[in-house]
Design a protein around this motif. Structure first.
Motif, PDB file in Angstrom:
ATOM      1  N   ALA A 164       0.919  -1.220   0.014  1.00 14.46           N
ATOM      2  CA  ALA A 164      -0.036   0.210   0.049  1.00 14.46           C
ATOM      3  C   ALA A 164       0.781   1.377   0.040  1.00 14.46           C
ATOM      4  O   ALA A 164       0.482   2.178  -0.793  1.00 14.46           O
ATOM      5  CB  ALA A 164      -0.876  -0.070   1.159  1.00 14.46           C
ATOM      6  N   VAL A 165       1.695   1.351   0.863  1.00 18.80           N
ATOM      7  CA  VAL A 165       2.736   2.357   1.094  1.00 18.80           C
ATOM      8  C   VAL A 165       3.545   2.584  -0.281  1.00 18.80           C
ATOM      9  O   VAL A 165       3.722   3.872  -0.706  1.00 18.80           O
ATOM     10  CB  VAL A 165       3.623   2.395   2.211  1.00 18.80           C
ATOM     11  CG1 VAL A 165       4.729   1.391   2.078  1.00 18.80           C
ATOM     12  CG2 VAL A 165       4.225   3.733   2.471  1.00 18.80           C
ATOM     13  N   LEU A 221      -1.335   7.938   4.093  1.00 20.39           N
ATOM     14  CA  LEU A 221      -2.033   6.908   4.557  1.00 20.39           C
ATOM     15  C   LEU A 221      -2.863   7.196   5.939  1.00 20.39           C
ATOM     16  O   LEU A 221      -3.951   6.622   6.089  1.00 20.39           O
ATOM     17  CB  LEU A 221      -1.188   5.681   4.754  1.00 20.39           C
ATOM     18  CG  LEU A 221      -0.710   5.061   3.516  1.00 20.39           C
ATOM     19  CD1 LEU A 221       0.331   3.798   3.656  1.00 20.39           C
ATOM     20  CD2 LEU A 221      -1.922   4.460   2.701  1.00 20.39           C
ATOM     21  N   ALA A 222      -2.032   7.921   6.887  1.00 21.34           N
ATOM     22  CA  ALA A 222      -2.695   8.254   8.178  1.00 21.34           C
ATOM     23  C   ALA A 222      -3.880   9.250   7.937  1.00 21.34           C
ATOM     24  O   ALA A 222      -4.998   8.849   8.458  1.00 21.34           O
ATOM     25  CB  ALA A 222      -1.737   8.918   8.981  1.00 21.34           C
ATOM     26  N   GLU A 223      -3.841  10.160   6.838  1.00 18.83           N
ATOM     27  CA  GLU A 223      -4.847  11.022   6.609  1.00 18.83           C
ATOM     28  C   GLU A 223      -6.050  10.421   6.073  1.00 18.83           C
ATOM     29  O   GLU A 223      -7.054  10.954   6.496  1.00 18.83           O
ATOM     30  CB  GLU A 223      -4.260  12.106   5.621  1.00 18.83           C
ATOM     31  CG  GLU A 223      -4.919  13.308   5.643  1.00 18.83           C
ATOM     32  CD  GLU A 223      -4.333  14.435   4.767  1.00 18.83           C
ATOM     33  OE1 GLU A 223      -4.736  15.482   4.679  1.00 18.83           O
ATOM     34  OE2 GLU A 223      -3.372  14.084   4.147  1.00 18.83           O
ATOM     35  N   VAL A 224      -5.969   9.208   5.312  1.00 22.59           N
ATOM     36  CA  VAL A 224      -7.037   8.553   5.080  1.00 22.59           C
ATOM     37  C   VAL A 224      -7.504   7.601   5.825  1.00 22.59           C
ATOM     38  O   VAL A 224      -8.385   6.623   5.633  1.00 22.59           O
ATOM     39  CB  VAL A 224      -7.048   7.927   3.532  1.00 22.59           C
ATOM     40  CG1 VAL A 224      -6.865   9.184   2.626  1.00 22.59           C
ATOM     41  CG2 VAL A 224      -5.989   7.101   3.395  1.00 22.59           C
ATOM     42  N   GLY A 225      -7.046   7.286   7.048  1.00 24.57           N
ATOM     43  CA  GLY A 225      -7.415   6.518   7.967  1.00 24.57           C
ATOM     44  C   GLY A 225      -6.643   4.879   7.483  1.00 24.57           C
ATOM     45  O   GLY A 225      -7.253   3.945   8.247  1.00 24.57           O
ATOM     46  N   MET A 226      -5.608   4.803   7.285  1.00 20.04           N
ATOM     47  CA  MET A 226      -5.100   3.531   6.532  1.00 20.04           C
ATOM     48  C   MET A 226      -3.636   3.690   7.219  1.00 20.04           C
ATOM     49  O   MET A 226      -2.678   2.925   6.837  1.00 20.04           O
ATOM     50  CB  MET A 226      -5.150   3.319   5.380  1.00 20.04           C
ATOM     51  CG  MET A 226      -6.532   3.263   4.716  1.00 20.04           C
ATOM     52  SD  MET A 226      -7.351   1.770   5.411  1.00 20.04           S
ATOM     53  CE  MET A 226      -6.606   0.460   4.763  1.00 20.04           C
ATOM     54  N   ALA A 227      -3.162   4.092   8.533  1.00 21.66           N
ATOM     55  CA  ALA A 227      -1.862   4.312   8.962  1.00 21.66           C
ATOM     56  C   ALA A 227      -1.327   3.034   9.111  1.00 21.66           C
ATOM     57  O   ALA A 227      -0.014   2.734   8.874  1.00 21.66           O
ATOM     58  CB  ALA A 227      -1.607   5.150  10.262  1.00 21.66           C
ATOM     59  N   ASP A 228      -2.263   2.063   9.496  1.00 19.56           N
ATOM     60  CA  ASP A 228      -1.442   0.648  10.049  1.00 19.56           C
ATOM     61  C   ASP A 228      -1.426  -0.409   8.772  1.00 19.56           C
ATOM     62  O   ASP A 228      -0.979  -1.205   8.865  1.00 19.56           O
ATOM     63  CB  ASP A 228      -2.472  -0.122  10.968  1.00 19.56           C
ATOM     64  CG  ASP A 228      -2.587   0.951  12.381  1.00 19.56           C
ATOM     65  OD1 ASP A 228      -1.453   1.516  12.395  1.00 19.56           O
ATOM     66  OD2 ASP A 228      -3.513   0.676  12.902  1.00 19.56           O
ATOM     67  N   ALA A 229      -2.004   0.024   7.419  1.00 19.68           N
ATOM     68  CA  ALA A 229      -2.019  -0.964   6.372  1.00 19.68           C
ATOM     69  C   ALA A 229      -0.716  -0.610   5.285  1.00 19.68           C
ATOM     70  O   ALA A 229      -0.843  -1.591   4.191  1.00 19.68           O
ATOM     71  CB  ALA A 229      -3.177  -0.285   5.503  1.00 19.68           C
TER      72      ALA A 229
END
Lengths: 270, 245
Positions: free
Chosen positions: B96-97, B123-131
């Motif tokens: 993803a990153v 990714l953190a901004e779209v709520g996917m920081a852990d992905a």
């Protein structure tokens, strides 16, 4: 450097003419080689990690297939050659004949055939499926060249993998010849080794490796071109994979015939 | 600002005819219509994937349709457009990153480490920081849609184009995507153009709605204007709201 092919070139029909195929593959080869040069100096991790991934998938993944097939090819070859030479009393030189043939012909061609069967369809299918799911369009829409990000890592990986597998195959074909000549034909290992020393020349190995690099270029370009030019429908994935295998096989054998004809008609060349 | 003027295309076999629309900065517009109405083809023209037969496409005053034969100019213009294709279209064999950092590595002068940091922030901004390290193949649909939005926003585009952004999502996930788009637009001020056959979008973010059928825009206006339209296709589309929302 700016290449003349527009980034936005849409998929072409799989029913395109021979001339269109030739032009498309020529352009793809030029672009892929250009990006290979770029890759050598790149600090961009996404592409270089792509090469590692492809080397693993295309090379390490094919190791068992190549190893087992090469051993069997060595055994088959020694039985066939020994049978043919026996009526002339020349059976004892069978290992020598097979060894020479293995380095120049059997090794590179067997590995190329195996890679066509295993990887050509996989490369074409993967790129065609990326066409269907819109991944290729997504790359183009971001201003990213699919040849740079998808084709050049595969091309470099195949160029690394095919000669390496050819060397391994050469060694294992000799292994098969050794098993066949010692266990089944009753020759001693010393006799086998002395014949190998006489027959196995560095230049023959060089010819085999040179051929494998040409085959690698053919396989990667044909498979990538068929994948990238596939239509955006599900059934196009299988069609692209089939075309990639058929064209790769014909062109690999055609290139091999051409090289052999050159060596035959110009005897002192190598 | 994005402006499409009297666009017909593609050159080889036209399927859209005389389409005109405009998306100002900070506005959300919707192109709605049944499947095969020509919506995706219109999007492909806007991002320069198809050569138009006639008409003009302007992005911040520069012509996209004119740039289609110039790789450098087209690349520059595309870097000002964020695109979320139908089904997300993430590159499946990378994480993803890595998907998010692709446009950064290609179009900006940042180092690989800076690109990775920026990608993680997005990714953190779209709520996917852990992905970040998950393979694009392993993400759920709503997750891959969020990653695709993060990738589209990587270069801070002037306009975000979304093709069927909530297709295949359940109602809850679809509303979360709408909310996310609204928040991101407020924060960054880009224009949004949504292409969808789902009527629910007409009752969400969109302030201007274009109804497309058979490759042409048959009606336009805000939701109240369209609700009072006497065009049969428009009425049929809006009538489905109760079942599609």
């Amino acid at each position: 450097m700016t290449l003349s092919t527009p980034v936005a070139s849409p998929p072409q029909s799989p029913n395109r003419s021979t001339q269109a195929r030739f032009i498309s593959r020529g352009q793809l080869t030029a672009r892929a080689l250009y990006w290979l040069g770029w890759l050598a100096f790149s600090r961009r991790s996404v592409v270089t990690s792509g090469v590692e991934r492809e080397v693993y998938a295309l090379g390490i993944g094919a190791l068992r297939l190549v190893a087992s097939a090469s051993l069997l090819v060595g055994l088959i070859a020694i039985f066939q050659v020994a049978t043919q030479l026996a009526p002339y009393g020349a059976e004892p030189v069978s290992p020598r004949v097979v060894t020479w043939f293995a380095a120049r012909e059997l090794g590179p061609v067997v590995v190329a055939m195996l890679l066509v069967a295993r990887s050509s369809a996989a490369i074409a299918g993967e790129l065609a499926s990326m066409n269907v799911t819109g991944e290729i369009d997504a790359l183009r829409a971001m201003g990213l060249d699919p040849v740079k990000y998808l084709v050049s890592p595969k091309l470099l990986a195949v160029i690394i993998v095919l000669p390496a597998l050819t060397l391994i195959s050469d060694a294992l074909i000799l292994g098969g010849v050794w098993v066949g000549s010692t266990v089944f034909l009753g020759y001693s290992t010393d006799r086998f080794v002395s014949q190998i020393r006489e027959a196995f020349l560095t230049r023959d190995l060089g010819v085999g490796i040179g051929k494998s690099i040409v085959f690698a270029l053919i396989i990667a370009v044909i498979a990538s071109d068929e994948g990238l030019s596939a239509d955006r429908r599900a059934s196009a994935i299988g069609e692209a994979a089939t075309r990639a295998v058929v064209y790769s096989l014909i062109l690999v054998l055609g290139a091999d015939t051409f090289v052999n004809a050159i060596f035959y008609f110009i005897p002192g060349l190598i | 600002m994005l402006r499409v003027e009297n666009l017909s295309g593609p050159l080889s076999a036209p399927v859209i005819h005389h389409v005109s629309l405009a998306v100002p900065s900070g506005a959300t517009h919707l192109v709605i219509g049944p499947i095969h109405a020509g919506k995706s083809m219109l999007l492909r023209h806007i991002v320069g994937l198809e050569q138009p037969l006639s008409g003009r496409i302007y992005l911040e005053g520069a012509r996209i349709d004119d740039a289609i034969d110039s790789e450098t100019q087209l690349r520059r213009l595309r870097s000002r457009l964020g695109v979320v294709f139908e089904g997300s279209a993430l590159i499946s064999r990378i994480s993803a990153v890595e998907n998010v950092e692709l446009p950064l590595l290609e179009h900006s002068r940042c180092s690989p480490a800076e690109a990775r940091d920026t990608a993680r922030e997005l990714l953190a901004e779209v709520g996917m920081a852990d992905a970040g390290n998950a393979s694009a193949d392993d993400l759920p649909r709503s997750g891959s849609r969020r990653i695709a939005i993060a990738r589209a926003l990587a270069l801070r585009p002037a306009v975000l184009l979304l093709d069927e952004p909530t297709q295949g999502l359940d109602a809850g996930a679809a509303h979360e995507i709408d909310d996310l788009l609204g928040e991101l637009q407020q924060r960054h001020g880009f224009g949004i153009l949504i292409f969808s056959h789902e009527v629910r979008h007409a009752f969400g973010l969109a302030t201007e709605i274009y109804v497309m059928a058979d490759g042409t825009i048959i009606a336009r206006g805000d939701r109240d204007e369209l609700a009072s339209s006497d065009n049969d296709v428009v009425r049929q589309l809006l009538h489905r709201r109760g079942t599609a929302a």
